[in-house]
Design a protein around this motif. Structure first.
Motif, PDB file in Angstrom:
ATOM      1  N   PHE A 214       0.806  -1.215   0.000  1.00  0.00           N
ATOM      2  CA  PHE A 214       0.000   0.000   0.000  1.00  0.00           C
ATOM      3  C   PHE A 214       0.843   1.271   0.000  1.00  0.00           C
ATOM      4  CE2 PHE A 214      -4.645  -0.768   1.467  1.00  0.00           C
ATOM      5  CZ  PHE A 214      -4.763  -1.818   0.590  1.00  0.00           C
ATOM      6  N   GLY A 215       2.149   1.155   0.297  1.00  0.00           N
ATOM      7  CA  GLY A 215       2.982   2.343   0.449  1.00  0.00           C
ATOM      8  C   GLY A 215       3.825   2.638  -0.771  1.00  0.00           C
ATOM      9  N   ASP A 216       4.977   1.960  -0.870  1.00  0.00           N
ATOM     10  CA  ASP A 216       5.908   2.194  -1.976  1.00  0.00           C
ATOM     11  C   ASP A 216       6.074   0.972  -2.867  1.00  0.00           C
ATOM     12  OD1 ASP A 216       6.740   4.927  -1.401  1.00  0.00           O
ATOM     13  OD2 ASP A 216       7.686   4.107   0.393  1.00  0.00           O
ATOM     14  N   GLU A 307      -3.408  -5.252  -9.817  1.00  0.00           N
ATOM     15  CA  GLU A 307      -4.535  -4.615  -9.129  1.00  0.00           C
ATOM     16  C   GLU A 307      -4.081  -3.933  -7.840  1.00  0.00           C
ATOM     17  OE1 GLU A 307      -9.222  -5.478  -8.087  1.00  0.00           O
ATOM     18  OE2 GLU A 307      -7.939  -7.144  -8.699  1.00  0.00           O
ATOM     19  N   LEU A 308      -3.160  -4.571  -7.113  1.00  0.00           N
ATOM     20  CA  LEU A 308      -2.632  -3.964  -5.891  1.00  0.00           C
ATOM     21  C   LEU A 308      -1.899  -2.668  -6.212  1.00  0.00           C
ATOM     22  CD1 LEU A 308      -2.134  -4.137  -2.837  1.00  0.00           C
ATOM     23  CD2 LEU A 308      -0.111  -5.544  -3.333  1.00  0.00           C
ATOM     24  N   GLU A 309      -1.171  -2.657  -7.309  1.00  0.00           N
ATOM     25  CA  GLU A 309      -0.463  -1.438  -7.704  1.00  0.00           C
ATOM     26  C   GLU A 309      -1.447  -0.337  -8.092  1.00  0.00           C
ATOM     27  OE1 GLU A 309       2.898   1.034  -8.575  1.00  0.00           O
ATOM     28  OE2 GLU A 309       2.492  -0.686  -7.271  1.00  0.00           O
ATOM     29  N   GLU A 310      -2.565  -0.703  -8.698  1.00  0.00           N
ATOM     30  CA  GLU A 310      -3.605   0.284  -9.018  1.00  0.00           C
ATOM     31  C   GLU A 310      -4.158   0.900  -7.738  1.00  0.00           C
ATOM     32  OE1 GLU A 310      -6.346  -2.035 -11.254  1.00  0.00           O
ATOM     33  OE2 GLU A 310      -5.184  -1.960 -13.127  1.00  0.00           O
ATOM     34  N   VAL A 311      -4.360   0.076  -6.731  1.00  0.00           N
ATOM     35  CA  VAL A 311      -4.838   0.567  -5.433  1.00  0.00           C
ATOM     36  C   VAL A 311      -3.829   1.542  -4.841  1.00  0.00           C
ATOM     37  CG1 VAL A 311      -5.287  -0.131  -3.041  1.00  0.00           C
ATOM     38  CG2 VAL A 311      -6.296  -1.432  -4.928  1.00  0.00           C
ATOM     39  N   ARG A 312      -2.572   1.143  -4.831  1.00  0.00           N
ATOM     40  CA  ARG A 312      -1.512   1.991  -4.265  1.00  0.00           C
ATOM     41  C   ARG A 312      -1.414   3.321  -5.004  1.00  0.00           C
ATOM     42  NH1 ARG A 312       3.961   3.311  -4.587  1.00  0.00           N
ATOM     43  NH2 ARG A 312       4.170   2.431  -6.677  1.00  0.00           N
TER      44      ARG A 312
END
Length: 394
Positions: A214-216, A307-312
């Motif tokens: 969620f951060g970097d 998808e996780l990178e889109e969230v981040r």
């Protein structure tokens, strides 16, 4: 007997959620609940998780118990995700737990078994449940300064001065990334100084990592945890899958115990299994199975990471939009820290009365210490929040 029970204090965040639900205003904004939401205000099931559920439904042949430690594939894939190759696998004992909270609770109980006199040092502020669990277990708690309300960053000098008071056998609780509730994080040079201090004092670090990715990014968010695990003789790590896999209600977590000394692995694993038996016997398996399926399948893992990178990136964009809007309205860069913070949360540094004014006058709900959930915003509500912050004089 039950007449001797006393009413327990209400959970402030749960009370805030209820107050938000009862507020009839159509334009109200919920920045209190610690759950990721997309621009439509939904907490969606991730594509790879949905695909893993289909695969599990087709292939699962039994609902019998797993082992006391949980499914070995879940432990292996999660240890790889969090620790990479920082520590040899035979130096890490692990058990599946009911969520990251279960891992935290079991870690504290393990410390209590190993050293009944251990004190636990926690950041000021920290996730309220850390303090609640420690109090319930009767473990002595010591706070160390962490957040500078003037700069809204880490007061590292004060933190190190307070940690200098740790003794051999004490536990120091640290947030692996995306500090909750402040959003302010240490850099790797500062992490190394913390490691050096704890090793010199003989204290044991415990990492709570609930927001990896969620951060970097997945690897950068795990860098501090890997540094600690590789360079400390012993460490505890509580990992949660609720956020980065979006499986909140599946209650999926993992407790890892790292011991560099050869021969301790079996003892550690046995004690973790013993605690599982005392707490909940066999851990839940459904969420862990979904995680191991996703992480073991190249196609599903790749889609999950996209998808996780889109969230981040979405949360970073909201941070930058809010910082820019506040810069425009205030004519200063005093809210620039919002773009520098990482994860779901930031702490504004506002007084409780101004937080109450945000609720009463603008229908904006956040925790009384001014922690707000960035993921509760969208591009439309960012300007509304920014104007409200200026209006109440934060």
């Amino acid at each position: 007997m039950f007449s001797n029970l006393k009413q327990q204090p209400a959970d402030k965040i749960l009370a805030l959620i209820q107050a938000f639900r009862e507020d009839p205003r159509e334009n109200k904004i919920d920045l209190g609940v610690g759950v990721y939401k997309n621009a439509q205000g939904q907490t969606p099931i991730m594509r790879a998780v949905k695909a893993a559920e289909r695969k599990l439904w087709e292939e699962e042949t039994t609902k019998t118990y797993v082992t006391l430690a949980g499914d070995a594939a879940f432990s292996d894939t999660m240890i790889s995700l969090v620790l990479g190759d920082a520590v040899a696998r035979d130096r890490v004992a692990a058990v599946a737990t009911p969520g990251g909270t279960g891992a935290v609770r079991q870690a504290f109980e393990l410390v209590q078994m190993a050293n009944p006199d251990a004190r636990v040092f926690v950041s000021d502020p920290t996730w309220p449940n850390h303090l609640s669990i420690l109090k319930h277990l009767g473990i002595e708690t010591v706070t160390y300064r962490y957040f500078d309300t003037e700069t809204c960053g880490v007061d590292f000098g004060a933190m190190m001065a307070d940690l200098d008071q740790v003794k051999a056998g004490d536990l120091v609780l640290l947030h692996g990334c995306c500090h909750n509730p402040t959003g302010a994080n240490l850099n790797l040079m500062q992490w190394q100084q913390v490691v050096d201090l704890l090793n010199a004092k003989g204290a044991v670090p415990m990492i709570d990592i609930a927001y990896q990715g969620f951060g970097d990014g997945l690897d950068k968010d795990a860098a501090a945890t890997r540094l600690v695990a590789a360079n400390c003789p012993e460490a505890l790590i509580a990992a949660s899958c609720s956020k980065n896999f979006g499986i909140y209600r599946e209650r999926t977590g993992l407790l890892m115990a790292v011991a560099q000394e050869k021969g301790l692995h079996g003892v550690m694993q046995g004690n973790l299994a013993y605690l599982s038996r005392q707490n909940y016997s066999f851990p839940p398996d459904h969420g862990g199975k979904l995680v191991s399926i996703v992480l073991s399948d190249d196609v599903l893992r790749a889609d999950w990471q996209v998808e996780l990178e889109e969230v981040r990136q979405g949360m970073l964009a909201l941070r930058e939009q809010l910082a820019d809007e506040l810069r425009r309205l205030s004519g200063s860069d005093r809210f620039g820290f919002l773009a520098q913070h990482r994860g779901m949360f930031s702490r504004l540094g506002a007084s409780p009365d101004k937080v109450e004014r945000l609720r009463a006058e603008h229908g904006i709900y956040m925790v009384g210490d001014s922690r707000m959930n960035i993921a509760g915003l969208n591009s439309r509500t960012v300007p509304v929040l920014a104007q409200a912050i200026i209006d109440v004089g934060i």
